[in-house]
Design an enzyme around this catalytic site. Structure first.
Site, PDB file in Angstrom:
ATOM      1  N   HIS A   1      65.295  37.946  57.446  1.00  0.00           N
ATOM      2  CA  HIS A   1      65.868  38.139  56.116  1.00  0.00           C
ATOM      3  C   HIS A   1      65.402  39.441  55.459  1.00  0.00           C
ATOM      4  CE1 HIS A   1      67.180  34.187  56.787  1.00  0.00           C
ATOM      5  NE2 HIS A   1      66.258  33.517  56.151  1.00  0.00           N
TER       6      HIS A   1
ATOM      7  N   GLU B   1      57.957  32.179  46.666  1.00  0.00           N
ATOM      8  CA  GLU B   1      58.384  30.792  46.474  1.00  0.00           C
ATOM      9  C   GLU B   1      57.246  30.027  45.820  1.00  0.00           C
ATOM     10  OE1 GLU B   1      61.417  30.176  50.250  1.00  0.00           O
ATOM     11  OE2 GLU B   1      59.265  30.106  50.618  1.00  0.00           O
TER      12      GLU B   1
ATOM     13  N   LYS C   1      69.850  31.318  64.201  1.00  0.00           N
ATOM     14  CA  LYS C   1      68.510  31.811  64.476  1.00  0.00           C
ATOM     15  C   LYS C   1      67.570  30.620  64.664  1.00  0.00           C
ATOM     16  CE  LYS C   1      66.708  32.435  59.768  1.00  0.00           C
ATOM     17  NZ  LYS C   1      65.476  31.677  59.863  1.00  0.00           N
TER      18      LYS C   1
ATOM     19  N   ASP D   1      76.689  13.783  76.631  1.00  0.00           N
ATOM     20  CA  ASP D   1      75.501  14.577  76.953  1.00  0.00           C
ATOM     21  C   ASP D   1      75.912  16.026  77.213  1.00  0.00           C
ATOM     22  OD1 ASP D   1      73.196  15.709  78.101  1.00  0.00           O
ATOM     23  OD2 ASP D   1      72.555  13.765  78.883  1.00  0.00           O
TER      24      ASP D   1
END
Length: 463
Positions: free
Chosen positions: A230, A206, A138, A85
């Site tokens: 980006h 995209e 990130k 843990d």
């Protein structure tokens, strides 16, 4: 002074998706290509054994690039595992034992940012942070305040020069090629300013939707997913001044300088869109206001760029998958041959994907008696099949202490300062049909600086 290489590699989150898709392939590549020969220690809370982690690594490589047997055998011999843990300090005591004589480990926190503070504290308590470097993924915060708080947390246990904020986009060969093309070719720099450039457009399109990332995407949207990080990095590469000196921070100093000059976005600088059908994606809230498309107008308040608008757009379910920058040069005040020449005629196109292309727009005379011409593009094209994968490049750099391709705290804060005024869906979104270039309102945003230059792919490049 050349930084000393790390002498061990630790990755927390060893059983997770990031390790499966990126870290194991990167490690095998580093072993094969660079003779990477450090102890590699995975840490996770999964109830696993070392043999199970090795089986996971094998499965990862079989599905992501294939197994290189000699490199894979070396990876298996270097691999260790600590199960426990993250909240339990004894987990990190056992990690310290596994590190053995290593004195300069590199810790990769492939875990949620909410665990960074806890893990960093336990690394420090057990001596694992001494002389260590740390790599974090990130998002670096959710806004400017949280980004500053995350920075303070990490800097409490690690000096800034030992913190490597990884953005895989910076490790892509075509993104690095922007800088090389600009500064290695003396014909560009004298005209790379407001005197000769009319405007810049950057498009990240995209042709697919959010797919199985509905829950994640509905928490971030296009602005935070790709523009705040980006695309602003691409803007910095396109507009920064030449670095002075050879230190790793020279490049980051220039990027920080130019991003600090970008005016924070206003409501009128933004158009958000959402493709029809987005709200039906599993994980997306029924009445979600999150954008799948965003277009912004940026202005850099510096002598070099004053008055040159920079338009950035990014979206899902566009006609093609392509990322490119289009730099439009100014026409002369008088056309020598009296022609009506379209504004985008003289340009430089830098395509980042699906291939790496640099195109220069010029006019050539058409055959015949008349002095008239047509627009053509001189194109240099290179596929990216042999490029080093971004994670392999960046992990290798981090282990060597090369911070050039990693985000510094002031860069992170500069990026958040730019988008801070338009966070939390403060502008309306407009629907758009899948397979189009976003909502019609984007044409109002670009106005007389347009038209938008839509990327066009040949059938060969589409495949």
């Amino acid at each position: 002074m050349t930084p000393i290489r790390s002498d061990a590699f630790v990755f927390l989150g060893a059983t997770g998706d990031l390790a499966y898709k990126q870290i194991f392939p990167a490690l095998q590549g580093l072993i094969r290509d660079e003779g990477f020969n450090l102890p590699i220690i995975g840490v996770a809370k999964a109830g696993w054994t070392l043999d199970q982690l090795k089986a996971r690594a094998k499965d990862s490589l079989e599905h992501h690039g294939g197994i290189d047997q000699p490199a894979f055998d070396t990876l298996m011999s270097l691999l260790h595992y600590v199960d426990g843990d993250y909240a339990d300090c004894t987990t990190f005591d056992r990690l310290r034992i596994e590190l053995g004589h290593a004195e300069r480990p590199l810790h990769y926190l492939a875990i949620p940012p909410s665990l960074f503070s806890l893990v960093a504290e336990n690394l420090a308590k057990t001596g694992c942070a001494n002389n260590a470097r740390v790599v974090v993924e990130k998002p670096f915060g959710r806004d400017l305040a949280s980004a500053k708080e995350l920075g303070r947390t990490l800097q409490k246990y690690f000096p800034e020069e030992n913190i490597f904020r990884i953005d895989h986009y910076l490790g892509k060969e075509p993104v690095q090629n922007i800088l090389y093309t600009r500064f290695a070719n003396p014909i560009f720099e004298p005209i790379w300013n407001r005197e000769h450039i009319r405007c810049i457009q950057i498009t990240m399109a995209e042709d697919f939707g959010v797919q199985d990332r509905g829950k994640f995407y509905d928490e971030v949207g296009a602005l935070l997913d790709v523009v705040q990080n980006h695309m602003l990095q691409v803007v910095a590469n396109l507009t920064m001044d030449p670095p002075t000196g050879e230190e790793h921070d020279a490049m980051r100093d220039r990027k920080s300088e130019v991003l600090r000059c970008v005016r924070p976005l206003r409501v009128e600088d933004v158009v958000r869109g959402q493709y029809d059908g987005y709200r039906k994606v599993p994980g997306v809230a029924p009445g979600s206001p999150v954008e799948t498309f965003v277009a912004v107008k940026l202005e850099i308040e510096s002598w070099r760029w004053a008055g040159v608008p920079i338009y950035v757009r990014a979206g899902k379910l566009m006609p093609v998958t392509c990322t490119e920058a289009f730099v439009e040069f100014k026409r002369p005040p008088r056309e020598t041959f009296g022609e009506l020449v379209p504004n985008p005629s003289a340009h430089m196109r830098i395509r980042l994907n699906p291939d790496m292309t640099i195109g220069l727009g010029v006019r050539v005379k058409t055959p015949g008696e008349r002095m008239v011409g047509r627009d053509v593009e001189l194109e240099m094209h290179r596929g990216g099949t042999d490029d080093m994968p971004p994670y392999e490049r960046l992990l290798g750099d981090a282990s060597r202490g090369n911070s050039e391709q990693f985000a510094r705290q002031d860069l992170i804060e500069a990026q958040w300062r730019i988008v801070e005024p338009i966070l939390n869906n403060v502008t309306p979104f407009y629907p758009y049909a899948p397979g189009t270039w976003g909502p019609e309102e984007t044409h109002q945003l670009i106005g007389n600086d347009g038209p938008w230059i839509d990327p066009v792919l040949t059938e060969e490049k589409k495949s």
